[in-house]
Design a protein around this motif. Sequence first.
Motif, short mmCIF file in Angstrom:
data_model
loop_
_atom_site.label_atom_id
_atom_site.label_comp_id
_atom_site.label_asym_id
_atom_site.label_seq_id
_atom_site.Cartn_x
_atom_site.Cartn_y
_atom_site.Cartn_z
N UNK A 199 38.84 76.45 109.08
CA UNK A 199 37.56 76.29 109.73
C UNK A 199 37.81 75.83 111.16
N UNK A 200 36.84 76.06 112.03
CA UNK A 200 37.00 75.81 113.44
C UNK A 200 36.13 74.63 113.85
N UNK A 201 36.74 73.71 114.60
CA UNK A 201 36.00 72.61 115.22
C UNK A 201 35.93 72.87 116.72
N UNK A 202 34.74 73.21 117.21
CA UNK A 202 34.57 73.51 118.63
C UNK A 202 34.43 72.22 119.43
N UNK A 203 35.01 72.22 120.64
CA UNK A 203 34.91 71.05 121.51
C UNK A 203 33.50 70.90 122.08
N UNK A 204 32.79 72.00 122.26
CA UNK A 204 31.43 72.00 122.79
C UNK A 204 30.72 73.22 122.22
N UNK A 205 29.43 73.40 122.58
CA UNK A 205 28.69 74.54 122.03
C UNK A 205 28.95 75.83 122.80
N UNK A 206 29.86 75.79 123.77
CA UNK A 206 30.23 76.98 124.53
C UNK A 206 31.58 76.80 125.19
N UNK A 207 32.08 77.86 125.80
CA UNK A 207 33.38 77.86 126.45
C UNK A 207 33.26 78.43 127.85
N UNK A 208 34.18 78.03 128.70
CA UNK A 208 34.28 78.64 130.02
C UNK A 208 35.68 79.23 130.18
N UNK A 209 35.74 80.51 130.54
CA UNK A 209 37.00 81.17 130.84
C UNK A 209 37.19 81.23 132.33
N UNK A 210 38.44 81.22 132.78
CA UNK A 210 38.74 81.19 134.20
C UNK A 210 39.91 82.11 134.50
N UNK A 211 39.86 82.79 135.65
CA UNK A 211 40.95 83.64 136.09
C UNK A 211 40.95 83.66 137.62
N UNK A 305 29.93 71.53 130.32
CA UNK A 305 29.39 70.40 129.58
C UNK A 305 28.10 70.83 128.89
N UNK A 306 28.03 70.65 127.57
CA UNK A 306 26.82 71.06 126.85
C UNK A 306 25.76 69.96 126.89
N UNK A 307 24.64 70.18 126.24
CA UNK A 307 23.53 69.25 126.29
C UNK A 307 23.80 67.91 125.66
N UNK A 308 24.83 67.83 124.81
CA UNK A 308 25.18 66.57 124.16
C UNK A 308 26.32 65.85 124.87
N UNK A 309 26.75 66.38 126.01
CA UNK A 309 27.82 65.75 126.76
C UNK A 309 29.21 66.18 126.34
N UNK A 310 29.33 67.08 125.36
CA UNK A 310 30.65 67.57 124.97
C UNK A 310 31.15 68.54 126.03
#
Length: 333
Positions: A199-211, A305-310
Motif C-alpha cells: 500500500x502507498x502512503x502519500x506525503x501530500x494529496x498531490x505531487x510536483x514534477x520538475x525538469x 503544499x496541500x490544504x493540510x500543510x503536507x
Amino acid sequence: TVFLDQSCFSPEPGISETFTLNVAPDGTFSGEFAIPEDAPLATYAFSFERQDFRTSRSVTIAEYRAPEFEVLLTPEQPELLRGEATEVLVEANYFFGGTAAGLPVNYVLYEETFLPMNDGPFYFFGDGGGFFYEDLLFFQPNPRNYLLDGQGMPAANGRFAIPIPADLLEDAEVGSRRLIIEASVSDLSEFPVATTGELIFHAADGYVGVVPTDYFTAAGQETGVELLTTDGIGGFVSGRTVEVVFYRREWESQRQDDIGQFRTVYTPIDTEVARTTVTTDAQGQAQASFTPAEGGTYVAVATYTDGSGRQSVSTTNLWVSDNDFIGWRTDAR
C-alpha cells in the motif's frame, strides 16, 4: 571448461560434473545439463575457470509441493496519507472448501521510496537533484527497509488483520513511501504458504514534477525549470501553487580513511540565490526561472503544499558555465 558442484554449505554429497563447451566467435557459449532423478535437493554452482579468473553462478534444485490452501492479502485502503492508520486483511482458505482457522500467520513489514509515474514528457519526482544529499560510503543502502514483524492466529472465518499504526513511518525518510507486506500461513507440518501485498502512503494529496528548461547554460542567461502537478496516479491537477527555490551548490571535499582505504568525502554547501512562487495552469504546468550571476552547480527545489500543510518536494540540477574556474565535483578515491 565448466564445473558443476554442490554448494560447499551443503552437508549431503551431490552432483559433481565437468564438461567442455565451445566458445562462439562473439565470445559467448551455452549448454545444458539434465538433472538426474535422484539428485539431492540443494544449491549447486556452475563454475567457469581459467588461469587468470574464476566466476560462478548458483542454481537451486528444489521439489515442488502443491499447497492445500491459498493465502490472500487485502489492504483496507490501498492508498493513504502519511500518518493515517489502517489494517491489512490476511485470509486463508482451503482449496477443497473451508477456512484455515487455527493456523499461525507470520508477517513482515518493509518500506521503500515511492515515486509516481507520469505519462508523457519526463519530469523528476522526488530528490532527483540530490538536495537531501547523503554520503553512501562504499556501499549502497538497501532501498527496502525493515520495519517490524509479528504473528497471529486467524479467527474462525480464516481471517487475520495486520494493524498498521499511524506512527509506523514516523522514523522513515521524508516523502511518499511504499509499504510492502509479506505474510505466510503454515500448515500442521509447518509448510508455509506465502503472499505479498503493498500500500502507498502519500506525503501530500498531490505531487510536483520538475525538469530543467536547459540542463546546461551560461552565467548571465535566464534559465529555470518546468513544473507539473499531478495526483500521483497518472493524472495532472490544475491551479496548484508551487514554491521554487534555486540554490548554488559548492562542494567541500576532504580525504578520509575508511576501512583502511582513502576516499574523497564531499559535503554540499548550498546558498539560496532565487525564490519564486507559481501556479500551474489548466494542464497542471508552470515555469519558474532565474538568471545565474556565476557558473557552477545549481539545485532547483520545488515544493507543493496541500490544504493540510503536507508537502511534496522534487528537485533537479542545473549546470552553469562562465569564464572562471569551476570546481566540479569528482568521485576521486
